[in-house]
Design a protein around this motif. Structure first.
Motif, PDB file in Angstrom:
ATOM      1  N   VAL A 162       0.666  -1.340  -0.051  1.00 34.04           N
ATOM      2  CA  VAL A 162      -0.102   0.071  -0.025  1.00 34.04           C
ATOM      3  C   VAL A 162       0.718   1.552   0.520  1.00 34.04           C
ATOM      4  N   ASP A 163       2.059   1.455   0.267  1.00 28.55           N
ATOM      5  CA  ASP A 163       2.922   2.410   0.414  1.00 28.55           C
ATOM      6  C   ASP A 163       2.919   2.608  -1.391  1.00 28.55           C
ATOM      7  N   GLN A 164       3.306   2.038  -1.920  1.00 33.64           N
ATOM      8  CA  GLN A 164       3.152   2.417  -3.105  1.00 33.64           C
ATOM      9  C   GLN A 164       2.542   2.968  -4.064  1.00 33.64           C
ATOM     10  N   ALA A 165       1.179   3.177  -3.484  1.00 31.44           N
ATOM     11  CA  ALA A 165      -0.154   3.641  -3.625  1.00 31.44           C
ATOM     12  C   ALA A 165       0.051   5.587  -4.228  1.00 31.44           C
ATOM     13  N   LEU A 166      -0.426   6.122  -4.856  1.00 26.94           N
ATOM     14  CA  LEU A 166      -0.378   7.447  -5.277  1.00 26.94           C
ATOM     15  C   LEU A 166      -0.839   8.685  -4.069  1.00 26.94           C
ATOM     16  N   GLU A 167      -0.641   9.635  -4.134  1.00 24.24           N
ATOM     17  CA  GLU A 167      -0.990  10.262  -3.110  1.00 24.24           C
ATOM     18  C   GLU A 167      -2.270  10.580  -3.028  1.00 24.24           C
ATOM     19  N   ASN A 168      -2.902  10.678  -4.398  1.00 24.34           N
ATOM     20  CA  ASN A 168      -4.200   9.933  -4.018  1.00 24.34           C
ATOM     21  C   ASN A 168      -4.459   9.061  -3.833  1.00 24.34           C
ATOM     22  N   GLY A 169      -4.128   8.033  -3.642  1.00 17.09           N
ATOM     23  CA  GLY A 169      -4.472   7.172  -2.262  1.00 17.09           C
ATOM     24  C   GLY A 169      -5.033   5.801  -3.284  1.00 17.09           C
ATOM     25  N   LEU A 170      -4.975   6.604  -5.209  1.00 16.15           N
ATOM     26  CA  LEU A 170      -4.753   5.192  -6.067  1.00 16.15           C
ATOM     27  C   LEU A 170      -3.802   4.062  -6.388  1.00 16.15           C
ATOM     28  N   LEU A 171      -4.214   2.622  -5.840  1.00 13.36           N
ATOM     29  CA  LEU A 171      -2.993   2.101  -5.955  1.00 13.36           C
ATOM     30  C   LEU A 171      -2.610   0.582  -6.490  1.00 13.36           C
ATOM     31  N   ALA A 172      -4.134   0.318  -7.254  1.00 12.60           N
ATOM     32  CA  ALA A 172      -4.163  -0.512  -8.249  1.00 12.60           C
ATOM     33  C   ALA A 172      -4.954  -0.115  -9.441  1.00 12.60           C
ATOM     34  N   VAL A 173      -4.995  -1.215 -10.362  1.00 20.89           N
ATOM     35  CA  VAL A 173      -6.139  -0.965 -11.452  1.00 20.89           C
ATOM     36  C   VAL A 173      -7.060  -2.426 -12.205  1.00 20.89           C
ATOM     37  N   GLY A 174      -7.393  -2.751 -11.923  1.00 23.87           N
ATOM     38  CA  GLY A 174      -8.348  -3.972 -12.785  1.00 23.87           C
ATOM     39  C   GLY A 174      -8.646  -5.229 -11.761  1.00 23.87           C
ATOM     40  N   GLY A 175      -7.756  -6.582 -12.189  1.00 23.25           N
ATOM     41  CA  GLY A 175      -8.745  -7.335 -11.596  1.00 23.25           C
ATOM     42  C   GLY A 175      -9.888  -7.913 -11.353  1.00 23.25           C
ATOM     43  N   ASP A 176     -10.362  -8.577 -10.254  1.00 22.41           N
ATOM     44  CA  ASP A 176     -12.056  -8.657  -9.813  1.00 22.41           C
ATOM     45  C   ASP A 176     -12.468  -8.253  -9.185  1.00 22.41           C
ATOM     46  N   LEU A 177     -14.073  -8.415  -8.768  1.00 25.39           N
ATOM     47  CA  LEU A 177     -14.717  -8.046  -7.514  1.00 25.39           C
ATOM     48  C   LEU A 177     -15.187  -9.293  -6.959  1.00 25.39           C
ATOM     49  N   SER A 178     -13.973 -11.117  -6.867  1.00 25.37           N
ATOM     50  CA  SER A 178     -14.500 -12.124  -6.563  1.00 25.37           C
ATOM     51  C   SER A 178     -14.615 -11.598  -5.004  1.00 25.37           C
TER      52      SER A 178
END
Length: 216
Positions: free
Chosen positions: A16-32
């Motif tokens: 999580v410390d790789q998140a952008l300043e606005n908190g965005l961490l990752a894109v994609g995956g699924d909602l399983s």
């Protein structure tokens, strides 16, 4: 292209410390169910609008409420004393989340509670990891909210709705006062939740709390 990792089918998130300043961490995956539970237990949650890729967030700082620091206004104390509404739990999860999805919010083009999100959180509810709180005026559902119960003393609030004044406030106060949670995760700052005593917490401290709560 966003300067954040794109998730594939593997059940893994970046630190999580790789998140952008606005908190965005990752894109994609699924909602399983599996990915959602991993996310919440790691201090991560999905938030995106219709037509967007799934966006995963871990903001710093985090907005949280300790139940023993709950603030209740005099006007709400009076409503509670009068038992102005009837509150139930997990009576109609689907209707609650659908009502939350229909609420128009300032600054948003549309709802972030998409059909995909409704289906995903309904599955979480069916296995006991998502809770709904309903507020009734006689036999009419007039407010409520839902969230994720991590079963470790932490409840992650997601969204609320109200059809009559103070219904969602009544639901939230009743829920917090009668729960055994040690922390309510409110995710992002809102003036509304701040009025209840919610406050900012450094993400590192929030994650430490989550880790410690696993052993409670």
């Amino acid at each position: 292209m966003l300067p954040v990792p794109y998730l594939d089918e593997k059940l893994i998130f970046p630190p999580v410390d790789q998140a952008l300043e606005n908190g965005l961490l990752a894109v994609g995956g699924d909602l399983s169910v599996e990915r959602l539970l991993l996310a919440y237990k790691s201090g991560i949650f999905p938030w995106f609008e219709e037509g967007e890729s799934i966006l995963w967030w871990s903001p710093n700082p985090r907005f949280i409420l300790f139940p023993d620091e709950l603030k209740v206004s005099k006007s709400m104390q009076q409503l509670l004393h009068k038992q102005a509404f009837r509150v139930t739990y997990n009576t109609d999860f689907k209707t609650v989340i659908e009502n939350c999805a229909s609420v128009k919010r300032t600054g948003q083009r549309g709802t972030w509670i998409t059909k995909e999100m409704i289906e995903a959180y309904t599955k979480l509810h069916e296995i006991g990891y998502a809770t709904s709180v309903e507020v009734w005026q006689q036999d009419k559902l007039v407010g409520g909210f839902y969230g994720v119960d991590l079963h470790q003393g932490v409840f992650c609030g997601e969204s609320m709705f109200t059809l009559v004044p103070n219904a969602s406030k009544y639901a939230f106060i009743t829920f917090v006062k009668n729960s055994n949670y040690r922390l309510i995760d409110c995710q992002l700052y809102t003036k509304h939740l701040a009025s209840f005593g919610a406050k900012l917490m450094e993400r590192a401290d929030f994650l430490t709390f989550l880790d410690a709560s696993k052993n409670q």
